[in-house]
Scaffold this motif. Structure first.
Motif, PDB file in Angstrom:
ATOM      1  N   ARG A  16       0.964  -1.075  -0.080  1.00 45.93           N
ATOM      2  CA  ARG A  16       0.149  -0.007   0.048  1.00 45.93           C
ATOM      3  C   ARG A  16       0.892   1.260  -0.031  1.00 45.93           C
ATOM      4  O   ARG A  16       1.831   1.407   0.761  1.00 45.93           O
ATOM      5  CB  ARG A  16      -0.998  -0.002   1.089  1.00 45.93           C
ATOM      6  CG  ARG A  16      -1.991   1.159   1.074  1.00 45.93           C
ATOM      7  CD  ARG A  16      -2.893   0.707   2.473  1.00 45.93           C
ATOM      8  NE  ARG A  16      -3.811   1.971   2.526  1.00 45.93           N
ATOM      9  CZ  ARG A  16      -4.720   2.272   3.528  1.00 45.93           C
ATOM     10  NH1 ARG A  16      -4.657   1.433   4.316  1.00 45.93           N
ATOM     11  NH2 ARG A  16      -5.472   3.116   3.315  1.00 45.93           N
ATOM     12  N   PRO A  17       0.605   2.080  -0.858  1.00 44.71           N
ATOM     13  CA  PRO A  17       1.638   3.308  -1.096  1.00 44.71           C
ATOM     14  C   PRO A  17       1.391   4.203   0.204  1.00 44.71           C
ATOM     15  O   PRO A  17       0.069   4.384   0.720  1.00 44.71           O
ATOM     16  CB  PRO A  17       0.993   3.885  -2.419  1.00 44.71           C
ATOM     17  CG  PRO A  17      -0.467   3.479  -2.508  1.00 44.71           C
ATOM     18  CD  PRO A  17      -0.299   2.158  -2.183  1.00 44.71           C
ATOM     19  N   SER A  18       2.344   5.074   0.480  1.00 42.36           N
ATOM     20  CA  SER A  18       2.357   6.079   1.584  1.00 42.36           C
ATOM     21  C   SER A  18       3.056   7.093   1.403  1.00 42.36           C
ATOM     22  O   SER A  18       4.208   6.893   0.544  1.00 42.36           O
ATOM     23  CB  SER A  18       2.420   5.302   2.880  1.00 42.36           C
ATOM     24  OG  SER A  18       3.724   4.800   3.131  1.00 42.36           O
TER      25      SER A  18
END
Length: 261
Positions: A16-18
């Motif tokens: 999941r991108p952050s």
């Protein structure tokens, strides 16, 4: 020097991108591109030096820790007037013993003089993007201290032994010097005297608010130590300050603050 062009490729973070993942990925890619551009720039710089550098012998690699991280570049070894050398090293001001750039050298000495060595090594590692051992940091600081001590010794010798006047600077109204010493127990036995001297040419205001604050201007701090002979039983003490450098009292030259530790 021609324009250096490099391509920056940022891999897509896994999972999941952050914001944190994107920052780390872009920072790593930018540092890698900077190292690539630096190596190309050094090669282009060397091309302009070779026509007047003499006969080329062979290419020799060199490792260098920079603010962009560690790099490995190749430069030509040349022969001119019977002497061998590296024109690129001379042009960029690198000594034979030097393993880092001037920026890293300056930051390493400042951090090592301000923080414990292990903590300073962690801070420097975060700055250059690669692990730096605290023992390596210690070695750099000792080398910087030795160089600074040599400069101070040459300046002292030129003034007091050769009678050469130092370069003229702006006039000062006063020079204040303070010094003290204390006798400590040494290992494995005996005693040693630690001495500290501070001199400054005045004070300047750094705050005009309610709480006035002043800093010393032209400050120089020297430190040194020496073995001390045991005192007679009637005068032997555990600690005794020394506030005199008159006749019969030796002065032990040390290094300027920030030079060695």
């Amino acid at each position: 020097m021609p324009t250096i062009t490099v391509t920056v490729e940022v891999p897509r973070p896994k999972g999941r991108p952050s914001l944190g993942k994107l920052e780390r990925a872009i920072h790593a890619a930018a540092m890698a591109a900077g190292r690539q551009a630096l190596v190309k720039a050094l090669g282009a710089w060397e091309e302009g030096l070779l026509p007047e550098a003499g006969a080329t012998q062979r290419r020799v690699s060199r490792y260098l820790l920079t603010r962009l991280g560690p790099i490995r570049f190749h430069r030509w070894k040349t022969r001119l007037d019977g002497r061998y050398g590296f024109p690129l090293d001379r042009a960029i001001g690198l000594q034979r013993w030097q393993t880092c750039s001037g920026f890293v050298w300056e930051r390493a000495c400042w951090l090592a003089a301000s923080f414990p060595f292990r903590q300073a090594a962690r801070l420097l590692s975060d700055l250059v993007g690669t692990p730096v051992d605290h023992r390596r940091l210690w070695g750099w600081l000792q080398k910087a201290g030795a160089l600074r001590q040599g400069e101070l010794e040459r300046a002292r010798s030129e003034m007091f032994d050769e009678g050469l006047a130092p370069p003229e600077g702006p006039p000062v109204e006063m020079v204040v010097a303070e010094h003290a010493g204390v006798v400590l127990r040494a290992q494995p036995r005996g005693r040693m005297e630690a001495r500290l001297c501070a001199a400054y040419t005045g004070k300047r205001e750094v705050s005009t608010k309610r709480h006035r604050r002043r800093l010393c201007a032209g400050k120089v701090v020297l430190a040194g130590s020496s073995r001390r002979e045991p005192a007679p039983p009637s005068t032997r003490t555990c600690a005794a300050p020394s506030a005199s450098t008159g006749p019969g009292t030796p002065w032990y030259r040390g290094t300027e603050r920030g030079g060695s530790r």
